[in-house]
Design a protein around this motif. Sequence first.
Motif: not given
Length: 165
Positions: A156-165
Amino acid sequence: MVTVSDTQVTWLTQEAYDRLKAELDELIAYRPVMAAEINARREEGDLRENGGYHAAREEQGKQEARIRQLHELLQAAKVGEAPTTKGVAAPGTVLTIRYEGDDETETFLLATREEGAHGEMEVYSPSSPLGKALNGAKDGETVEYELPNGKLQKVTLIKAVPYAG
């Protein structure tokens, strides 16, 4: 520094692009040194029993392969276009997942391993079975993929956020 690739394009941060370009330039600049090394080893005599010559040729082959790999990667790269959408798994996003039957979550960057290897976060390739299954999934969505033993694993994908380096 993140690279994210799909079937045709590799997205790179400016930092990753600059680092790979510097490596490519250094390898190209080293070509004359490697050629001189091979020539010097060739002068030592019988090539059938010349371990130094064969080692130098093997090293040259590895360097030329890396030059080709870097050249192709940089030629197809788009710089600085990391994803900005939250809630959808895509190359360049940090994913938090939970495997079925497990209470623990796992967080990793969905990106090419070569680039992510320089950071501290675990990196999973978008072309891996898990990466392919999750790519395009939305927060809360459950997907499944095939394990090497042939069994199916739900995640299950809990959350996806853009990579911030």
